[in-house]
Motif scaffolding. Structure first.
Motif, PDB file in Angstrom:
ATOM      1  N   GLY A 133       0.829  -1.201   0.000  1.00 31.74           N
ATOM      2  CA  GLY A 133       0.000   0.000   0.000  1.00 31.74           C
ATOM      3  C   GLY A 133       0.861   1.246   0.000  1.00 31.74           C
ATOM      4  N   ASP A 134       0.307   2.357   0.506  1.00 31.70           N
ATOM      5  CA  ASP A 134       1.011   3.636   0.544  1.00 31.70           C
ATOM      6  C   ASP A 134       1.802   3.774   1.844  1.00 31.70           C
ATOM      7  OD1 ASP A 134      -0.131   4.277  -1.886  1.00 31.70           O
ATOM      8  OD2 ASP A 134      -1.773   5.439  -1.001  1.00 31.70           O
ATOM      9  N   TRP A 135       3.106   3.945   1.714  1.00 31.88           N
ATOM     10  CA  TRP A 135       4.001   4.132   2.858  1.00 31.88           C
ATOM     11  C   TRP A 135       4.344   5.613   2.988  1.00 31.88           C
ATOM     12  CZ3 TRP A 135       6.942   0.220   5.729  1.00 31.88           C
ATOM     13  CH2 TRP A 135       6.493  -1.091   5.485  1.00 31.88           C
ATOM     14  N   THR A 136       4.350   6.107   4.202  1.00 33.10           N
ATOM     15  CA  THR A 136       4.637   7.518   4.469  1.00 33.10           C
ATOM     16  C   THR A 136       6.030   7.666   5.071  1.00 33.10           C
ATOM     17  OG1 THR A 136       2.287   7.990   4.852  1.00 33.10           O
ATOM     18  CG2 THR A 136       3.879   9.586   5.700  1.00 33.10           C
ATOM     19  N   VAL A 137       6.794   8.626   4.566  1.00 31.94           N
ATOM     20  CA  VAL A 137       8.146   8.898   5.058  1.00 31.94           C
ATOM     21  C   VAL A 137       8.182  10.335   5.574  1.00 31.94           C
ATOM     22  CG1 VAL A 137      10.595   8.995   4.474  1.00 31.94           C
ATOM     23  CG2 VAL A 137       9.115   7.300   3.364  1.00 31.94           C
ATOM     24  N   VAL A 138       8.547  10.498   6.833  1.00 27.53           N
ATOM     25  CA  VAL A 138       8.541  11.828   7.459  1.00 27.53           C
ATOM     26  C   VAL A 138       9.911  12.137   8.044  1.00 27.53           C
ATOM     27  CG1 VAL A 138       7.497  13.290   9.240  1.00 27.53           C
ATOM     28  CG2 VAL A 138       6.079  11.645   7.998  1.00 27.53           C
ATOM     29  N   LEU A 139      10.351  13.353   7.851  1.00 25.44           N
ATOM     30  CA  LEU A 139      11.598  13.821   8.456  1.00 25.44           C
ATOM     31  C   LEU A 139      11.247  14.576   9.732  1.00 25.44           C
ATOM     32  CD1 LEU A 139      14.666  14.057   8.055  1.00 25.44           C
ATOM     33  CD2 LEU A 139      14.260  16.242   6.903  1.00 25.44           C
ATOM     34  N   TYR A 140      11.830  14.142  10.860  1.00 24.68           N
ATOM     35  CA  TYR A 140      11.562  14.757  12.162  1.00 24.68           C
ATOM     36  C   TYR A 140      12.775  15.535  12.650  1.00 24.68           C
ATOM     37  CZ  TYR A 140       7.527  11.637  12.377  1.00 24.68           C
ATOM     38  OH  TYR A 140       6.348  10.989  12.093  1.00 24.68           O
ATOM     39  N   HIS A 141      12.526  16.725  13.170  1.00 26.18           N
ATOM     40  CA  HIS A 141      13.573  17.503  13.830  1.00 26.18           C
ATOM     41  C   HIS A 141      13.558  17.120  15.306  1.00 26.18           C
ATOM     42  CE1 HIS A 141      15.109  21.702  15.285  1.00 26.18           C
ATOM     43  NE2 HIS A 141      16.065  20.784  15.313  1.00 26.18           N
ATOM     44  N   VAL A 142      14.645  16.528  15.776  1.00 31.85           N
ATOM     45  CA  VAL A 142      14.741  16.077  17.164  1.00 31.85           C
ATOM     46  C   VAL A 142      15.349  17.201  17.993  1.00 31.85           C
ATOM     47  CG1 VAL A 142      15.646  14.304  18.708  1.00 31.85           C
ATOM     48  CG2 VAL A 142      15.043  13.713  16.347  1.00 31.85           C
ATOM     49  N   GLU A 143      14.560  17.761  18.898  1.00 34.32           N
ATOM     50  CA  GLU A 143      14.961  18.964  19.616  1.00 34.32           C
ATOM     51  C   GLU A 143      15.353  18.710  21.074  1.00 34.32           C
ATOM     52  OE1 GLU A 143      12.254  22.407  18.245  1.00 34.32           O
ATOM     53  OE2 GLU A 143      11.056  20.577  17.979  1.00 34.32           O
ATOM     54  N   GLY A 144      15.258  17.475  21.519  1.00 32.03           N
ATOM     55  CA  GLY A 144      15.603  17.189  22.901  1.00 32.03           C
ATOM     56  C   GLY A 144      15.594  15.699  23.149  1.00 32.03           C
ATOM     57  N   GLY A 145      14.786  15.255  24.134  1.00 31.02           N
ATOM     58  CA  GLY A 145      14.707  13.842  24.475  1.00 31.02           C
ATOM     59  C   GLY A 145      13.895  13.044  23.483  1.00 31.02           C
ATOM     60  N   PRO A 146      13.632  11.771  23.794  1.00 32.32           N
ATOM     61  CA  PRO A 146      12.947  10.857  22.870  1.00 32.32           C
ATOM     62  C   PRO A 146      11.531  11.283  22.479  1.00 32.32           C
ATOM     63  CG  PRO A 146      14.052   9.634  24.602  1.00 32.32           C
ATOM     64  CD  PRO A 146      14.115  11.075  25.009  1.00 32.32           C
ATOM     65  N   THR A 147      10.906  12.156  23.260  1.00 34.71           N
ATOM     66  CA  THR A 147       9.532  12.584  22.941  1.00 34.71           C
ATOM     67  C   THR A 147       9.463  14.025  22.449  1.00 34.71           C
ATOM     68  OG1 THR A 147       9.122  13.271  25.239  1.00 34.71           O
ATOM     69  CG2 THR A 147       8.575  10.995  24.651  1.00 34.71           C
ATOM     70  N   LYS A 148      10.609  14.675  22.312  1.00 32.86           N
ATOM     71  CA  LYS A 148      10.613  16.071  21.885  1.00 32.86           C
ATOM     72  C   LYS A 148      11.098  16.169  20.441  1.00 32.86           C
ATOM     73  CE  LYS A 148      11.906  20.741  23.301  1.00 32.86           C
ATOM     74  NZ  LYS A 148      12.714  21.571  24.240  1.00 32.86           N
ATOM     75  N   TYR A 149      10.160  16.054  19.517  1.00 32.61           N
ATOM     76  CA  TYR A 149      10.494  16.118  18.099  1.00 32.61           C
ATOM     77  C   TYR A 149       9.295  16.621  17.319  1.00 32.61           C
ATOM     78  CZ  TYR A 149       7.981  11.644  18.107  1.00 32.61           C
ATOM     79  OH  TYR A 149       7.031  10.663  18.280  1.00 32.61           O
ATOM     80  N   THR A 150       9.533  17.204  16.157  1.00 32.50           N
ATOM     81  CA  THR A 150       8.460  17.740  15.321  1.00 32.50           C
ATOM     82  C   THR A 150       8.689  17.333  13.871  1.00 32.50           C
ATOM     83  OG1 THR A 150       9.696  19.821  15.091  1.00 32.50           O
ATOM     84  CG2 THR A 150       7.979  19.737  16.778  1.00 32.50           C
TER      85      THR A 150
ATOM     86  N   VAL B 106       8.899  17.675   7.192  1.00 26.83           N
ATOM     87  CA  VAL B 106       8.620  17.416   5.785  1.00 26.83           C
ATOM     88  C   VAL B 106       8.131  15.983   5.618  1.00 26.83           C
ATOM     89  CG1 VAL B 106      10.911  16.599   5.129  1.00 26.83           C
ATOM     90  CG2 VAL B 106       9.516  17.764   3.421  1.00 26.83           C
ATOM     91  N   CYS B 107       7.324  15.750   4.598  1.00 26.31           N
ATOM     92  CA  CYS B 107       6.675  14.452   4.409  1.00 26.31           C
ATOM     93  C   CYS B 107       6.808  13.998   2.965  1.00 26.31           C
ATOM     94  CB  CYS B 107       5.207  14.577   4.825  1.00 26.31           C
ATOM     95  SG  CYS B 107       4.167  13.156   4.459  1.00 26.31           S
ATOM     96  N   ASN B 108       6.977  12.709   2.768  1.00 24.21           N
ATOM     97  CA  ASN B 108       7.057  12.115   1.434  1.00 24.21           C
ATOM     98  C   ASN B 108       6.539  10.694   1.533  1.00 24.21           C
ATOM     99  OD1 ASN B 108       7.757  11.577  -1.265  1.00 24.21           O
ATOM    100  ND2 ASN B 108       9.600  12.816  -1.123  1.00 24.21           N
ATOM    101  N   GLY B 109       6.800   9.860   0.538  1.00 22.65           N
ATOM    102  CA  GLY B 109       6.345   8.483   0.641  1.00 22.65           C
ATOM    103  C   GLY B 109       6.559   7.700  -0.642  1.00 22.65           C
ATOM    104  N   PHE B 110       6.072   6.462  -0.638  1.00 18.42           N
ATOM    105  CA  PHE B 110       6.176   5.596  -1.814  1.00 18.42           C
ATOM    106  C   PHE B 110       5.076   4.544  -1.744  1.00 18.42           C
ATOM    107  CE2 PHE B 110       8.898   3.768   1.447  1.00 18.42           C
ATOM    108  CZ  PHE B 110       8.572   2.415   1.441  1.00 18.42           C
ATOM    109  N   HIS B 111       4.779   3.956  -2.884  1.00 15.05           N
ATOM    110  CA  HIS B 111       3.745   2.917  -2.949  1.00 15.05           C
ATOM    111  C   HIS B 111       4.396   1.561  -3.153  1.00 15.05           C
ATOM    112  CE1 HIS B 111      -0.257   1.233  -3.656  1.00 15.05           C
ATOM    113  NE2 HIS B 111       0.294   0.542  -4.642  1.00 15.05           N
ATOM    114  N   ALA B 112       3.955   0.573  -2.351  1.00 17.36           N
ATOM    115  CA  ALA B 112       4.508  -0.776  -2.442  1.00 17.36           C
ATOM    116  C   ALA B 112       3.409  -1.756  -2.855  1.00 17.36           C
ATOM    117  CB  ALA B 112       5.091  -1.196  -1.118  1.00 17.36           C
TER     118      ALA B 112
END
Length: 230
Positions: free
Chosen positions: A204-221, A224-230
């Motif tokens: 199906g459709d897979w989503t690929v997201v780039l996260y900016h990690v600003e601190g600990g394991p739960t502090k990220y935003t 940008v988003c992209n993806g591919f179909h499998a």
């Protein structure tokens, strides 16, 4: 038999993201660097950073509902080239680093995908301050936390993620970071860690997201988003 190889390329804009972004199938001319993106570097090559930015967490936690979702184009010609679009309405207000080039590739029928990131001006001038990122790859369906297998329900979390790494860690050697799915990815649910699911196990459709990690394991935003179909 020849297999189609959809290749989508990001070239991040100078300004913030729009509500929706088309991802095309144009080839990339980036030069990748062999080896894992989290390979250790000498102290001399590291920037002089202080505080949390100097020590990113070794993972980010799949602890939230993600609104970022990539879908294959409804246009037959675009779909045949692996083109689609991603809803960017939930991305962070702050823009990602300017001039960042990235590519996502998947060979139809395979269990793997490859992701590359490269600052456009890598190797030119002074290395920028550390900017830690993690790549998230989310399959079409939710993952069973006990077995690691796909469920019938539509995926809602952030999926499988790479180890956070400084975007500029390869500044002097060409700048390209390479991530291989599934081997460089895990899903982290609190104390439980699940190995990444092979692409062929959840079509199906897979989503690929780039996260900016600003601190600990739960502090990220998400930035940008992209993806591919499998």
């Amino acid at each position: 038999m020849a297999l189609a190889v959809p290749l989508t390329v990001w070239l991040l804009p100078e300004s913030g993201p729009s509500d929706r972004k088309d991802t095309g199938g144009a080839p990339t001319t980036e030069t990748t660097t062999s080896g894992r993106p989290d390979a250790p570097q000498s102290d001399a090559s590291r920037p002089a950073t202080k505080g949390p930015a100097a020590r990113p967490p070794d993972h980010i936690v799949n602890d939230r509902v993600s609104q970022d979702r990539w879908t294959l184009s409804d246009e037959p010609e675009q779909a045949a080239q692996g083109m689609g679009s991603c809803d960017l309405s939930s991305l962070a207000d702050s823009s990602p680093p300017t001039g960042l080039q990235s590519a996502v590739s998947h060979t139809t029928g395979s269990d793997t995908a490859s992701l590359q990131l490269r600052p456009k001006d890598a190797g030119e001038g002074k290395r920028p301050a550390a900017y830690h990122i993690s790549v998230g790859v989310r399959p079409p369906h939710e993952t069973d936390r006990a077995t690691g297998r796909p469920l019938r329900s539509v995926s809602k979390g952030i999926g499988f993620t790479s180890k956070p790494v400084d975007l500029y860690s390869r500044w002097s050697t060409g700048g390209t970071l390479t991530f291989k799915y599934p081997e460089d990815f895990r899903a982290h649910f609190g104390e439980r860690t699940v190995d990444a699911l092979p692409v062929g196990d959840d079509r199906g459709d897979w989503t690929v997201v780039l996260y900016h990690v600003e601190g600990g394991p739960t502090k990220y935003t998400s930035i940008v988003c992209n993806g591919f179909h499998a």
